[in-house]
Design a protein around this motif. Structure first.
Motif, PDB file in Angstrom:
ATOM      1  N   ALA A 113       0.832  -1.196   0.000  1.00 40.14           N
ATOM      2  CA  ALA A 113       0.000   0.000   0.000  1.00 40.14           C
ATOM      3  C   ALA A 113       0.868   1.248   0.000  1.00 40.14           C
ATOM      4  O   ALA A 113       0.458   2.292  -0.459  1.00 40.14           O
ATOM      5  N   SER A 114       2.090   1.130   0.520  1.00 40.67           N
ATOM      6  CA  SER A 114       2.944   2.305   0.598  1.00 40.67           C
ATOM      7  C   SER A 114       3.883   2.435  -0.592  1.00 40.67           C
ATOM      8  O   SER A 114       4.606   3.406  -0.697  1.00 40.67           O
ATOM      9  N   LYS A 115       3.871   1.477  -1.491  1.00 37.97           N
ATOM     10  CA  LYS A 115       4.776   1.509  -2.640  1.00 37.97           C
ATOM     11  C   LYS A 115       3.979   1.730  -3.916  1.00 37.97           C
ATOM     12  O   LYS A 115       3.215   0.885  -4.336  1.00 37.97           O
ATOM     13  N   PRO A 116       4.142   2.896  -4.544  1.00 39.78           N
ATOM     14  CA  PRO A 116       3.338   3.175  -5.736  1.00 39.78           C
ATOM     15  C   PRO A 116       3.806   2.359  -6.940  1.00 39.78           C
ATOM     16  O   PRO A 116       4.965   1.965  -7.020  1.00 39.78           O
ATOM     17  N   PRO A 117       2.901   2.131  -7.891  1.00 37.75           N
ATOM     18  CA  PRO A 117       3.289   1.455  -9.125  1.00 37.75           C
ATOM     19  C   PRO A 117       4.282   2.323  -9.908  1.00 37.75           C
ATOM     20  O   PRO A 117       4.361   3.535  -9.681  1.00 37.75           O
ATOM     21  N   PRO A 118       4.995   1.721 -10.836  1.00 37.74           N
ATOM     22  CA  PRO A 118       5.908   2.531 -11.652  1.00 37.74           C
ATOM     23  C   PRO A 118       5.127   3.503 -12.541  1.00 37.74           C
ATOM     24  O   PRO A 118       3.970   3.271 -12.852  1.00 37.74           O
ATOM     25  N   GLY A 123       3.381  -2.612 -15.266  1.00 40.75           N
ATOM     26  CA  GLY A 123       2.760  -2.266 -14.000  1.00 40.75           C
ATOM     27  C   GLY A 123       2.399  -0.801 -13.859  1.00 40.75           C
ATOM     28  O   GLY A 123       1.993  -0.370 -12.784  1.00 40.75           O
ATOM     29  N   SER A 124       2.531  -0.031 -14.920  1.00 37.27           N
ATOM     30  CA  SER A 124       2.222   1.398 -14.833  1.00 37.27           C
ATOM     31  C   SER A 124       0.838   1.724 -15.394  1.00 37.27           C
ATOM     32  O   SER A 124       0.501   2.881 -15.563  1.00 37.27           O
ATOM     33  N   ASP A 125       0.050   0.704 -15.627  1.00 38.80           N
ATOM     34  CA  ASP A 125      -1.258   0.891 -16.259  1.00 38.80           C
ATOM     35  C   ASP A 125      -2.276   1.491 -15.286  1.00 38.80           C
ATOM     36  O   ASP A 125      -2.046   1.584 -14.086  1.00 38.80           O
ATOM     37  N   ARG A 126      -3.402   1.884 -15.827  1.00 35.77           N
ATOM     38  CA  ARG A 126      -4.466   2.511 -15.061  1.00 35.77           C
ATOM     39  C   ARG A 126      -4.961   1.602 -13.944  1.00 35.77           C
ATOM     40  O   ARG A 126      -5.206   2.039 -12.820  1.00 35.77           O
ATOM     41  N   GLU A 127      -5.089   0.295 -14.233  1.00 39.40           N
ATOM     42  CA  GLU A 127      -5.601  -0.643 -13.239  1.00 39.40           C
ATOM     43  C   GLU A 127      -4.678  -0.741 -12.026  1.00 39.40           C
ATOM     44  O   GLU A 127      -5.139  -0.825 -10.884  1.00 39.40           O
ATOM     45  N   SER A 128      -3.372  -0.736 -12.255  1.00 39.19           N
ATOM     46  CA  SER A 128      -2.413  -0.805 -11.141  1.00 39.19           C
ATOM     47  C   SER A 128      -2.536   0.429 -10.260  1.00 39.19           C
ATOM     48  O   SER A 128      -2.513   0.338  -9.027  1.00 39.19           O
ATOM     49  N   TRP A 129      -2.684   1.613 -10.897  1.00 40.62           N
ATOM     50  CA  TRP A 129      -2.813   2.844 -10.132  1.00 40.62           C
ATOM     51  C   TRP A 129      -4.149   2.890  -9.397  1.00 40.62           C
ATOM     52  O   TRP A 129      -4.229   3.370  -8.264  1.00 40.62           O
ATOM     53  N   ILE A 149      -5.956   9.613 -11.652  1.00 33.14           N
ATOM     54  CA  ILE A 149      -5.788   8.831 -10.417  1.00 33.14           C
ATOM     55  C   ILE A 149      -4.530   9.305  -9.688  1.00 33.14           C
ATOM     56  O   ILE A 149      -4.545   9.517  -8.470  1.00 33.14           O
ATOM     57  N   ILE A 150      -3.443   9.485 -10.427  1.00 30.24           N
ATOM     58  CA  ILE A 150      -2.188   9.945  -9.824  1.00 30.24           C
ATOM     59  C   ILE A 150      -2.387  11.328  -9.198  1.00 30.24           C
ATOM     60  O   ILE A 150      -1.923  11.590  -8.087  1.00 30.24           O
ATOM     61  N   ALA A 151      -3.120  12.196  -9.883  1.00 29.55           N
ATOM     62  CA  ALA A 151      -3.392  13.534  -9.351  1.00 29.55           C
ATOM     63  C   ALA A 151      -4.213  13.445  -8.065  1.00 29.55           C
ATOM     64  O   ALA A 151      -3.955  14.182  -7.101  1.00 29.55           O
ATOM     65  N   ALA A 152      -5.194  12.538  -8.035  1.00 31.97           N
ATOM     66  CA  ALA A 152      -6.017  12.367  -6.837  1.00 31.97           C
ATOM     67  C   ALA A 152      -5.165  11.854  -5.672  1.00 31.97           C
ATOM     68  O   ALA A 152      -5.335  12.282  -4.524  1.00 31.97           O
ATOM     69  N   LEU A 153      -4.235  10.944  -5.971  1.00 30.64           N
ATOM     70  CA  LEU A 153      -3.324  10.442  -4.938  1.00 30.64           C
ATOM     71  C   LEU A 153      -2.443  11.567  -4.407  1.00 30.64           C
ATOM     72  O   LEU A 153      -2.240  11.689  -3.196  1.00 30.64           O
ATOM     73  N   ALA A 156      -4.380  13.720  -2.135  1.00 29.92           N
ATOM     74  CA  ALA A 156      -4.637  13.046  -0.865  1.00 29.92           C
ATOM     75  C   ALA A 156      -3.371  12.892  -0.033  1.00 29.92           C
ATOM     76  O   ALA A 156      -3.415  12.419   1.104  1.00 29.92           O
ATOM     77  N   GLY A 157      -2.221  13.249  -0.616  1.00 31.09           N
ATOM     78  CA  GLY A 157      -0.974  13.132   0.126  1.00 31.09           C
ATOM     79  C   GLY A 157      -0.378  11.737   0.118  1.00 31.09           C
ATOM     80  O   GLY A 157       0.494  11.431   0.926  1.00 31.09           O
ATOM     81  N   VAL A 158      -0.831  10.894  -0.797  1.00 30.54           N
ATOM     82  CA  VAL A 158      -0.305   9.534  -0.910  1.00 30.54           C
ATOM     83  C   VAL A 158       0.907   9.569  -1.843  1.00 30.54           C
ATOM     84  O   VAL A 158       0.834  10.183  -2.906  1.00 30.54           O
ATOM     85  N   PRO A 159       1.993   8.930  -1.473  1.00 36.57           N
ATOM     86  CA  PRO A 159       3.196   8.935  -2.335  1.00 36.57           C
ATOM     87  C   PRO A 159       2.907   8.386  -3.726  1.00 36.57           C
ATOM     88  O   PRO A 159       2.238   7.366  -3.865  1.00 36.57           O
ATOM     89  N   THR A 160       3.411   9.087  -4.743  1.00 40.57           N
ATOM     90  CA  THR A 160       3.233   8.632  -6.128  1.00 40.57           C
ATOM     91  C   THR A 160       4.571   8.460  -6.843  1.00 40.57           C
ATOM     92  O   THR A 160       4.611   8.195  -8.027  1.00 40.57           O
TER      93      THR A 160
END
Length: 161
Positions: A113-118, A123-129, A149-153, A156-160
């Motif tokens: 949960a703490s490691k973002p997809p590439p 693994g960088s596809d929309r589903e992974s994110w 999705i990346i912008a929303a993360l 939210a302060g989630v590492p991307t």
């Protein structure tokens, strides 16, 4: 009179390795024939050079202390022990079967949960994110694009990265 470098330069040592000589340092005797006059300034008194070297050593010690403090702060921030030498073996560190969870699920091992997809490649596809966002409690619309999705993360302060 000591010769002091007025710019950085690279010379070849007698064993064939390259050595960086930095601005402000005295030119070592072994390198004197490799350094052109355009890179040199004369120092008045050899004692001045000794003082400069002492100042450089002090600056280096201060920089090392600052680096160590930054490493300690980073380790505290991420709850990591960077000084493994003093660590005692602890029986509490043993992992019991079934404690780790399944690969790709959040849990004690790796905590995906703490490691973002590439951001590119496998693994960088929309589903992974989208899955990463869900694991981190960020709701995304079913039709949201990967960049949204990346912008929303990020919002939210989630590492991307």
């Amino acid at each position: 009179m000591a010769k002091i470098l007025n710019a950085n330069t690279i010379v070849r040592a007698s064993d064939g390795t390259l050595a960086l000589l930095t601005e402000g340092m005295p030119v070592p005797r072994w390198a004197a024939d490799q350094v052109g006059e355009h890179l040199l300034t004369s120092a008045g008194d050899p004692a001045d050079t000794v003082d400069e070297v002492a100042d450089l050593r002090r600056q280096l010690a201060e920089a090392n202390a600052a680096r160590e403090a930054a490493e300690a702060a980073l380790a505290d921030q991420h709850d990591v022990d960077v000084d493994d030498e003093d660590e005692d073996e602890d029986e509490d560190d043993d992992v019991e079967p079934g404690e780790l969870g399944e690969p790709g699920e959040p849990g004690p091992a790796g905590d995906s949960a703490s490691k973002p997809p590439p951001r590119a490649g496998a693994g960088s596809d929309r589903e992974s994110w989208a899955a990463y966002a869900t694991r981190n409690g960020v709701d995304v619309a079913a039709d949201a694009k990967r960049d949204e999705i990346i912008a929303a993360l990020d919002t939210a302060g989630v590492p991307t990265k």
